[in-house]
Design a protein around this motif. Sequence first.
Motif, PDB file in Angstrom:
ATOM      1  N   GLY A  56      48.454  25.809  43.399  1.00  0.00           N
ATOM      2  CA  GLY A  56      47.896  25.683  44.749  1.00  0.00           C
ATOM      3  C   GLY A  56      47.960  26.931  45.606  1.00  0.00           C
ATOM      4  O   GLY A  56      47.567  26.884  46.779  1.00  0.00           O
ATOM      5  N   MET A  57      48.448  28.048  45.074  1.00  0.00           N
ATOM      6  CA  MET A  57      48.527  29.270  45.893  1.00  0.00           C
ATOM      7  C   MET A  57      47.115  29.762  46.220  1.00  0.00           C
ATOM      8  O   MET A  57      46.271  29.874  45.353  1.00  0.00           O
ATOM      9  CB  MET A  57      49.309  30.371  45.165  1.00  0.00           C
ATOM     10  CG  MET A  57      50.811  30.125  45.116  1.00  0.00           C
ATOM     11  SD  MET A  57      51.683  31.318  44.064  1.00  0.00           S
ATOM     12  CE  MET A  57      51.562  32.830  45.027  1.00  0.00           C
ATOM     13  N   ARG A  58      46.875  30.063  47.486  1.00  0.00           N
ATOM     14  CA  ARG A  58      45.560  30.551  47.921  1.00  0.00           C
ATOM     15  C   ARG A  58      45.513  32.069  47.928  1.00  0.00           C
ATOM     16  O   ARG A  58      44.442  32.667  47.855  1.00  0.00           O
ATOM     17  CB  ARG A  58      45.255  30.047  49.327  1.00  0.00           C
ATOM     18  CG  ARG A  58      45.145  28.538  49.420  1.00  0.00           C
ATOM     19  CD  ARG A  58      45.202  28.084  50.872  1.00  0.00           C
ATOM     20  NE  ARG A  58      45.449  26.663  50.967  1.00  0.00           N
ATOM     21  CZ  ARG A  58      44.505  25.763  51.217  1.00  0.00           C
ATOM     22  NH1 ARG A  58      43.271  26.131  51.427  1.00  0.00           N
ATOM     23  NH2 ARG A  58      44.815  24.487  51.271  1.00  0.00           N
ATOM     24  N   VAL A  59      46.653  32.694  48.130  1.00  0.00           N
ATOM     25  CA  VAL A  59      46.765  34.162  48.163  1.00  0.00           C
ATOM     26  C   VAL A  59      48.037  34.548  47.400  1.00  0.00           C
ATOM     27  O   VAL A  59      48.909  33.709  47.192  1.00  0.00           O
ATOM     28  CB  VAL A  59      46.866  34.688  49.625  1.00  0.00           C
ATOM     29  CG1 VAL A  59      45.610  34.406  50.418  1.00  0.00           C
ATOM     30  CG2 VAL A  59      48.090  34.101  50.326  1.00  0.00           C
ATOM     31  N   PRO A  60      48.146  35.827  46.981  1.00  0.00           N
ATOM     32  CA  PRO A  60      49.401  36.236  46.325  1.00  0.00           C
ATOM     33  C   PRO A  60      50.533  36.361  47.356  1.00  0.00           C
ATOM     34  O   PRO A  60      50.280  36.495  48.552  1.00  0.00           O
ATOM     35  CB  PRO A  60      49.078  37.620  45.749  1.00  0.00           C
ATOM     36  CG  PRO A  60      47.606  37.822  45.908  1.00  0.00           C
ATOM     37  CD  PRO A  60      47.166  36.922  47.025  1.00  0.00           C
TER      38      PRO A  60
END
Lengths: 134, 478
Positions: B22-26
């Motif tokens: 579910g990570m949208r950005v690092p």
Amino acid sequence: MSFIELDHTADVLLRVWGGTLDEVFADAARAMFQIMYGTCDAGEIVRTVDLEAEDIDSLLHDFLSELLFLTDAENVVFCSFDVDVRGNRVSATLKGEAFDPAEHSGTIVKGVSYSGPGIVKGDEGYVLEILFDI
Amino acid sequence: MHAGINRVGAWEWEIPIGFIPGMRVPGRFYLSEELAGTLEEGALVQLANVATMPGIVKHSLAMPDIHWGYGFPIGGVAAFDLQEGVVSPGGVGFDINCGVRLVASPLTETDIARNRRQLVEELFRAVPTGVGARSALSLSNRELTDLMLTGAAWGVKQGFGMESDLVHSEEKGGMKRADPDAVSGKARQRGMPQVGTLGAGNHFLEVQVVREILEPRAAAAYGVSPGQICFMIHSGSRGLGHQVCTDHLKVLEKATRKYNISLPDRQLACAPIDSPEGRAYFGAMASAANYAWANRQLIMHALREVLHGMYGIEYEEMPMVYDVAHNVAKIEEHTVDGRRMQVCVHRKGATRAFGPGSPDLPPEYMDVGQPVLIPGSMGTPSYLLCGTKTAMERTFGSTCHGAGRVLSRTQAKKSVRGKELRDQLAKEGIYVRAHHDAALAEEAPAAYKQSSEVVRVVDGAGISLLVARMEPLGVIKG
């Protein structure tokens, strides 16, 4: 008393266990007051708390948050906790004494977090892990 | 370094998308090899959790004092798009606008050598500290409303400071979007008797000497010079801020479900920035932030009165260097991938570090950047740094906030007794005053990362630059 402080670098992580929810709620409250004020054994001042919540974890959170409010607003240190949990309702009678800077020594609990697994029912009762921001 | 983490620079590491679902950005964080051993897996997971939140822009960031907290890691920074993004108390914490203020003086080490102990005792008498401390001031509900609307300016208006104090503060000592109507009666009840009190735990008022200047041009602009005595105040929004967080966490928990936001941690409860629940939290949080600025203003006033009484020095000779918040969410304008945009920046255990030319800075600091104040732990140096262009480009104008703990309270208490610690510090020339020795052990210097190593990393990475090192001579604690 059925609680221990687990290692947590920033805050205070507690594990509390008890045969009943009443015991878990009372011991979590007792532990929180011990962090803030050390020990306390008198009890002339009496307060009651009645709360309802959506689930048992929210109820415990609200109960402890209400105690934080009462101690900070009224400068009362609670020592004994007679707790009755029924479903998602709690009724409690608290006994305590007036805060005395010479007697009571500890640190301020800023808040009760929702971190951790909350209350878990096992074979021998309930176990709770709860994180206080200090 | 932990498995799955990539090095992307001399001081910079990346948690790639996919580290958790579910990570949208690092995630990005700053750390030296020396500090890598102190990094907890739990803190990395928390940093990755933040990257799953709606509307997060560019990176979920952490500073080198990163450690395991609740919700956001401590040292965490995240910016959210104003349309698609969220605001979360988990990105601010219970102690809203816990922060640091530095006050200069014309005194030198020699001036206070003879009566240093008396100075610390006088400060301890003048500033209420510890659990249960009450203010000498009794505020009405209306006065509290004014205070929450205007922050430090309320204190100045009451005669507790000078106009010049305000320009030397982040947000000029008061956020504009405060909404006292969103602050509960309970929060007000806790806040009314506590304004001007220090608090407990890691809060302190410290007598410091400027031991070393590392960047002379900025030091000159900030008005600090070697051998000078200055004073550092570390405090927050007291019971009022704690109650605001508690109250709104409950509301935002429901809002998280209402807006169908899926989160890996209940403590990240949030709402869209432009929703009724999001606006209410933001308005209440800004009110609490303003309370904290007023609180530090009153503590500074008590300090100035003591110094005036003991040394006959005037307010004008005790200018405020700066005041920074390190637990707050703010609407700021930043450049992201070449585009100017407004974002809601959450800093939880992180400090704003705006570079030269930033519009919020007073003219005298415009060329050198914003002063950044990094308190040491008890007995270790504190640092004055300046914000940089690099911070504006890489961290939404943010840097570290302090040393960061490495030992729990229980471990710290096992490692040293309060009385021994007091004696040990006295031998090092640091006079400590607190209500109870037991509380000292929990805040022992060994419980914290070396503040010198933390600031070495931010200086090395260029997200703020070292200006001066201050050493403690005396401290009052809660």
